[in-house]
Design a protein around this motif. Structure first.
Motif, PDB file in Angstrom:
ATOM      1  N   LEU A   1       1.350  -1.774   0.125  1.00 55.84           N
ATOM      2  CA  LEU A   1      -0.072  -0.001  -0.193  1.00 55.84           C
ATOM      3  C   LEU A   1       0.941   0.797   0.008  1.00 55.84           C
ATOM      4  CD1 LEU A   1      -2.297  -0.955   1.955  1.00 55.84           C
ATOM      5  CD2 LEU A   1      -2.625  -1.340   0.352  1.00 55.84           C
ATOM      6  N   ASP A   2       0.509   2.291  -0.823  1.00 58.00           N
ATOM      7  CA  ASP A   2       1.558   3.173  -0.896  1.00 58.00           C
ATOM      8  C   ASP A   2       1.075   4.908  -1.041  1.00 58.00           C
ATOM      9  OD1 ASP A   2       4.196   1.674  -1.474  1.00 58.00           O
ATOM     10  OD2 ASP A   2       3.484   1.197  -2.973  1.00 58.00           O
ATOM     11  N   GLY A   3       0.658   5.094  -0.504  1.00 59.04           N
ATOM     12  CA  GLY A   3      -0.027   6.571  -0.523  1.00 59.04           C
ATOM     13  C   GLY A   3       1.299   7.934  -0.354  1.00 59.04           C
ATOM     14  N   TYR A   4       0.614   8.540  -1.235  1.00 58.92           N
ATOM     15  CA  TYR A   4       1.868   9.561  -2.019  1.00 58.92           C
ATOM     16  C   TYR A   4       0.095  11.287  -1.963  1.00 58.92           C
ATOM     17  CZ  TYR A   4       3.933   6.221  -4.385  1.00 58.92           C
ATOM     18  OH  TYR A   4       5.156   4.706  -4.206  1.00 58.92           O
ATOM     19  N   VAL A   5       1.356  12.110  -1.703  1.00 57.70           N
ATOM     20  CA  VAL A   5       0.555  13.520  -2.173  1.00 57.70           C
ATOM     21  C   VAL A   5       0.292  13.866  -3.398  1.00 57.70           C
ATOM     22  CG1 VAL A   5       1.224  13.965  -0.219  1.00 57.70           C
ATOM     23  CG2 VAL A   5       2.346  14.266  -2.020  1.00 57.70           C
ATOM     24  N   SER A   6       1.153  12.822  -4.825  1.00 56.78           N
ATOM     25  CA  SER A   6       0.783  13.232  -5.904  1.00 56.78           C
ATOM     26  C   SER A   6      -0.061  12.452  -6.767  1.00 56.78           C
ATOM     27  CB  SER A   6       2.665  13.193  -7.068  1.00 56.78           C
ATOM     28  OG  SER A   6       3.058  11.577  -6.679  1.00 56.78           O
ATOM     29  N   GLN A   7      -0.425  11.041  -5.511  1.00 57.20           N
ATOM     30  CA  GLN A   7      -0.831  10.306  -6.402  1.00 57.20           C
ATOM     31  C   GLN A   7      -2.441  11.755  -6.555  1.00 57.20           C
ATOM     32  OE1 GLN A   7      -1.372   7.145  -7.069  1.00 57.20           O
ATOM     33  NE2 GLN A   7      -3.882   6.939  -8.039  1.00 57.20           N
ATOM     34  N   PRO A   8      -3.487  11.452  -7.658  1.00 59.72           N
ATOM     35  CA  PRO A   8      -4.865  12.422  -7.952  1.00 59.72           C
ATOM     36  C   PRO A   8      -5.369  12.001  -6.860  1.00 59.72           C
ATOM     37  CG  PRO A   8      -3.906  11.190 -10.662  1.00 59.72           C
ATOM     38  CD  PRO A   8      -3.079  10.446  -9.043  1.00 59.72           C
ATOM     39  N   VAL A   9      -5.768  13.180  -6.844  1.00 58.78           N
ATOM     40  CA  VAL A   9      -7.160  12.526  -5.148  1.00 58.78           C
ATOM     41  C   VAL A   9      -8.199  12.156  -6.084  1.00 58.78           C
ATOM     42  CG1 VAL A   9      -8.471  15.025  -3.812  1.00 58.78           C
ATOM     43  CG2 VAL A   9      -5.952  14.831  -4.332  1.00 58.78           C
ATOM     44  N   ASP A  10      -9.178  11.626  -5.183  1.00 53.58           N
ATOM     45  CA  ASP A  10     -10.540  11.138  -5.656  1.00 53.58           C
ATOM     46  C   ASP A  10      -9.848   9.966  -6.464  1.00 53.58           C
ATOM     47  OD1 ASP A  10     -11.897  12.616  -4.017  1.00 53.58           O
ATOM     48  OD2 ASP A  10     -12.040  13.975  -5.154  1.00 53.58           O
TER      49      ASP A  10
END
Length: 151
Positions: free
Chosen positions: A91-100
């Motif tokens: 599981l990878d969380g990123y601030v750069s992953q598009p929201v929603d």
């Protein structure tokens, strides 16, 4: 020659079915169009609790799931890995992953990008957004899909 138990063979070839059918709509399996491949409407913001049923369904299209990428600000704290059935998924969380959105990747590098409908969205609004996101010819951006759902 020994006789094989057909139930053991079948179980080892197929992922375990979901406990609950996820609220999910996918575009037909074809050449990709638009920004997303479909939409998912989770019941909560607990990613680890929501993933097992979603990944059980998506594994039919993607094969064995290797990785899930999400936007950090949208989910309750999630661990770096989750055990889903008999496998470990990163599981990878990123601030750069598009929201929603939620990106799910199989071992063979196939990927599915889903519009994530916020859990508190009403049923009618969620249905409209999910159907629009899963329409075969849909090329609508995330913001427009969510606004169709009244977000």
């Amino acid at each position: 020659m020994t006789q094989r138990d057909s139930t053991a063979t079948t179980a080892s070839r197929h992922p375990s079915p979901p406990d609950y059918t996820p609220r999910l709509r996918l575009k037909p399996k074809a050449a990709p169009t638009g920004f997303v491949d479909g939409a998912w409407w989770p019941h909560s913001d607990d990613l680890q609790a929501e993933l097992p049923d979603l990944l059980a369904v998506l594994s039919v299209r993607l094969g064995r799931i290797e990785r899930v990428m999400y936007h950090l600000g949208e989910w309750a704290v999630a661990p770096a890995k989750a055990t889903v059935g008999d496998r470990v998924v990163r599981l990878d969380g990123y601030v750069s992953q598009p929201v929603d959105t939620l990106a799910v990747r199989g071992l063979n590098r196939t990927q599915c990008l889903l519009l994530v409908i916020p859990p508190a969205t009403g049923a009618e609004q969620a249905h409209r957004a999910m159907m629009a996101a899963a329409a075969p010819d849909s090329r609508l951006p995330i913001a427009q899909l969510l606004s169709m759902g009244g977000q």
